[in-house]
Motif scaffolding. Structure first.
Motif, PDB file in Angstrom:
ATOM      1  N   THR A 118     -10.017 102.592  -6.872  1.00  0.00           N
ATOM      2  CA  THR A 118     -10.193 103.384  -5.662  1.00  0.00           C
ATOM      3  C   THR A 118      -9.347 102.904  -4.495  1.00  0.00           C
ATOM      4  O   THR A 118      -9.128 103.650  -3.550  1.00  0.00           O
TER       5      THR A 118
ATOM      6  N   PRO B 139     -13.063 115.142   4.588  1.00  0.00           N
ATOM      7  CA  PRO B 139     -12.615 115.411   3.216  1.00  0.00           C
ATOM      8  C   PRO B 139     -11.519 116.474   3.187  1.00  0.00           C
ATOM      9  O   PRO B 139     -11.530 117.420   3.980  1.00  0.00           O
ATOM     10  N   SER B 140     -10.569 116.290   2.281  1.00  0.00           N
ATOM     11  CA  SER B 140      -9.480 117.252   2.132  1.00  0.00           C
ATOM     12  C   SER B 140      -9.789 118.200   0.983  1.00  0.00           C
ATOM     13  O   SER B 140      -9.784 117.798  -0.182  1.00  0.00           O
ATOM     14  N   THR B 141     -10.050 119.428   1.317  1.00  0.00           N
ATOM     15  CA  THR B 141     -10.299 120.439   0.286  1.00  0.00           C
ATOM     16  C   THR B 141      -9.043 120.719  -0.511  1.00  0.00           C
ATOM     17  O   THR B 141      -9.084 120.886  -1.738  1.00  0.00           O
TER      18      THR B 141
ATOM     19  N   ALA C 197      -8.303 117.752  -2.910  1.00  0.00           N
ATOM     20  CA  ALA C 197      -9.344 117.689  -3.933  1.00  0.00           C
ATOM     21  C   ALA C 197      -9.186 118.804  -4.953  1.00  0.00           C
ATOM     22  O   ALA C 197      -9.515 118.631  -6.134  1.00  0.00           O
TER      23      ALA C 197
ATOM     24  N   GLY D 131      -7.430 117.945  -8.006  1.00  0.00           N
ATOM     25  CA  GLY D 131      -8.027 116.915  -8.850  1.00  0.00           C
ATOM     26  C   GLY D 131      -7.862 115.507  -8.329  1.00  0.00           C
ATOM     27  O   GLY D 131      -8.071 114.549  -9.070  1.00  0.00           O
ATOM     28  N   VAL D 132      -7.478 115.361  -7.059  1.00  0.00           N
ATOM     29  CA  VAL D 132      -7.296 114.042  -6.463  1.00  0.00           C
ATOM     30  C   VAL D 132      -8.250 113.918  -5.273  1.00  0.00           C
ATOM     31  O   VAL D 132      -7.953 114.417  -4.183  1.00  0.00           O
ATOM     32  N   PRO D 133      -9.417 113.292  -5.438  1.00  0.00           N
ATOM     33  CA  PRO D 133     -10.341 113.152  -4.310  1.00  0.00           C
ATOM     34  C   PRO D 133      -9.662 112.447  -3.139  1.00  0.00           C
ATOM     35  O   PRO D 133      -9.001 111.425  -3.319  1.00  0.00           O
ATOM     36  N   ALA D 134      -9.791 112.996  -1.951  1.00  0.00           N
ATOM     37  CA  ALA D 134      -9.099 112.419  -0.796  1.00  0.00           C
ATOM     38  C   ALA D 134      -9.858 112.719   0.474  1.00  0.00           C
ATOM     39  O   ALA D 134     -10.548 113.747   0.581  1.00  0.00           O
ATOM     40  N   VAL D 135      -9.715 111.830   1.434  1.00  0.00           N
ATOM     41  CA  VAL D 135     -10.322 111.977   2.750  1.00  0.00           C
ATOM     42  C   VAL D 135      -9.239 111.738   3.793  1.00  0.00           C
ATOM     43  O   VAL D 135      -8.474 110.762   3.705  1.00  0.00           O
TER      44      VAL D 135
END
Length: 612
Positions: free
Chosen positions: A199, A259-261, A264, A267-271
């Motif tokens: 992470t 959070p970045s929709t 995301a 497929g890459v979870p991101a804030v």
């Protein structure tokens, strides 16, 4: 006093990798273990990567492989010094030809009474062992590697199903830099790490296990048997939330975690993380300015938005209020699990640039009184942050109106630090067999001490993660610019760690992000942006040889039509310049003395809106 305040405001952008190094000190040897170098190659170098799905680089012939190139002797050694400084070359560390008397044993274990540490995360990962030789120039724990000023040995091996109390032997399959422990001689501080976190960038992420630095003595004439313990858990770093300020209704700094929709969805979870610094006068209802310009700050490699807390103190100091441009400062977070993502839309990191321009910037302007015109948004950065600021200003001109960049990562891939990616077949050696340097320390006016070569840097990253997930500089560039290898599922590496061969398929993919090539191929659209909006400086003795690319762009701009035309200084026209006798760190401080007054003039000349 003023220059110290301005420099401190800028230096918060410089992460550990990019800090101006101290002047060179006497060292017992350039070879970490004090073993005299010999000509044969290390036996423990990585096997050539043959798993790539697309056509790999053609196998280097006898004239381009690292050890055979010297025999060719077809070209003189390349000169990298713009100012004529002579290099003091780094000697390549090579294992002795005579085999050690007996093989050594190196084992790592989680103590049986520390089973709770194992339960706190995955039971699989990569065991890393870091060495620091006694008498080296390194000041810090071995786990702080890689050390550019004096590269030190390291080892790594993937492990599965770890059991507390059962030692893991670093035997067959272990990756070593520069060669195996059996050939080490001397006293070392050694430290083990279990890297199991994906992470956070690097091997010191939360949930990883590590041991204490241990002093050991090794001899090539003895059978050394070393066992290291993993007995501590790397704690989770909590991202700040809320705000800072004595009056809750008048905060000086607001932490943003959105959070970045868009990212995301790939497929890459991101804030989106940022620190928003509200300047003196922002909360004053009688202040003449109600709508404020915004200065977006991009920290350099390894830097994060957390530096906003330091910058806030400068902005709200008496002298900072007088000297710094009147603006809201937004310190962005460019760091991700794969390293500095550069706000580039990439397959590995997701559409970070588009997400910034279309998600975070509008979100901020809905919540703070910010000038929503392009000329009201400035972007600045140093080093990797300098490259990112240029990328954003040139790729999203409808969003960012001006860029102030210092010592950016390579902006011309024909001068990628010391390598020409379009002409050189190998990243380790040139046609004459000379090693390509990667990091140097200027010594007074006449000499440059080469502390690390490309071979050292790339092989250390390979030890940290053969899959290319180390989060260090070359792996981070691959995550930014490379296609995904369909076999490994990871960014395709530019350089084969075994041979140094450059993959032309990857070079072609990277060329899309070559800012100089974009300028030369599309001057109609790019030239006005460079001449009107880009303010770029770099030291002519940059530690990472970044001045070479900057100078090529400077020459290109001088050769294109319209060069030398008179410009209105009140509008702060663009420029590309080299700072004499400045290195990577001092260029950051010197650029601040120039950039901040120019930002103030930019804001004044472009008529930032007052009360709506």
């Amino acid at each position: 006093m003023l220059h110290m305040v301005l420099a401190s405001a800028c230096m918060m952008q410089v992460p550990p990798r990019r800090v101006d190094p101290p002047m060179p000190q006497p060292a017992p040897s350039d070879v970490p273990m004090g073993v005299p170098p010999t000509t044969p190659p290390p036996a423990s170098e990585p096997a050539s990567d043959s798993t790539s799905d697309a056509a790999p680089a053609a196998a280097p012939d006898a004239a381009t492989t690292p050890d055979a190139a010297a025999a060719a002797g077809a070209a003189p050694t390349r000169d990298f010094a713009i100012d004529g400084a002579k290099p003091i070359l780094r000697v390549r560390p090579v294992a002795p030809t005579e085999p050690p008397a007996k093989p050594d044993r190196l084992r790592v274990r989680i103590p049986g009474d520390k089973v709770d540490l194992l339960a706190a995360g995955a039971s699989s990962g990569r065991i890393l062992v870091f060495f620091v030789a006694e008498g080296s120039r390194v000041d810090g724990d071995p786990s702080g590697a890689p050390f550019f000023e004096d590269p030190q040995p390291m080892a790594g091996i993937d492990v599965k199903d770890i059991v507390a109390g059962v030692p893991i032997e670093l035997g067959e399959g272990t990756a070593w830099y520069p060669y195996s422990m059996s050939d080490f001689d001397g006293t070392f501080s050694v430290q083990a790490v279990l890297d199991r976190d994906a992470t956070v960038r690097g091997h010191l992420g939360p949930g990883n296990l590590m041991g204490r630095p241990t002093r050991i003595t090794l001899s090539r004439t003895a059978e050394d048997d070393i066992t290291l313990d993993l007995d501590a858990l790397v704690p989770q770093e909590t991202m700040p939330e809320g705000q800072i300020g004595e009056d809750p209704d008048r905060p000086q700094l607001v932490w943003v975690n959105v959070p970045s929709t868009l990212v995301a969805a790939r497929g890459v979870p991101a804030v989106h993380r940022a620190g928003v610094i509200l300047p003196p006068g922002y909360h004053d209802t009688n202040h003449p300015r109600r709508i404020w310009p915004t200065i977006y700050v991009i920290p350099g490699f390894g830097g994060r938005h957390l530096g906003a807390a330091s910058l806030m103190k400068v902005v709200h100091s008496e002298i900072g209020e007088a000297a710094l441009p009147p603006a809201v400062w937004v310190v962005l977070d460019p760091d991700g699990p794969l390293g500095h993502h550069g706000f580039v839309d990439s397959v590995a990191n997701g559409p970070r640039g588009t997400a910034l321009a279309t998600e975070l910037v509008p979100w901020l302007e809905e919540r703070f009184r910010l000038d929503a015109r392009p000329q009201g948004r400035l972007v600045t950065g140093h080093s990797s942050g300098g490259w990112s600021s240029l990328w954003l200003a040139l790729t999203y001109p409808e969003t960012f109106g001006a860029c102030f960049s210092s010592a950016p990562d390579p902006i011309d891939f024909a001068a990628f630090q010391t390598v020409d990616l379009y002409a050189d077949p190998n990243a380790y050696v040139d046609a004459a067999g000379a090693e390509f340097p990667s990091f140097r320390e200027p010594m007074r006016d006449a000499f440059d001490r080469v502390c690390m070569n490309n071979r050292d840097e790339i092989m250390m990253e390979w030890v940290l993660s053969p899959a290319g997930l180390s989060g260090e500089q070359w792996d981070a560039w691959c995550a930014m610019w490379s296609p995904i290898d369909s076999i490994t599922g990871h960014p395709r590496r530019l350089v084969d760690a075994a041979t140094g061969a450059i993959d032309p398929v990857v070079v072609e993919a990277w060329s899309t992000y070559d800012l100089a090539r974009r300028l030369r191929r599309d001057p109609e659209n790019m030239l006005p942006l460079w001449r009107e909006r880009v303010h770029l400086v770099c030291g002519d003795r940059d530690n990472f040889y970044l001045e070479r690319a900057v100078d090529r762009v400077r020459v290109t701009l001088a050769e294109l039509p319209g060069a030398g035309a008179a410009a209105d200084p009140a509008t702060v026209p663009g420029y590309v310049e080299l700072l004499q006798r400045a290195d990577h760190g001092t260029a950051s401080a010197l650029s601040s003395l120039r950039f901040y007054p120019e930002m103030r003039r930019w804001i004044e000349s472009h008529g930032a809106p007052e009360k709506p």
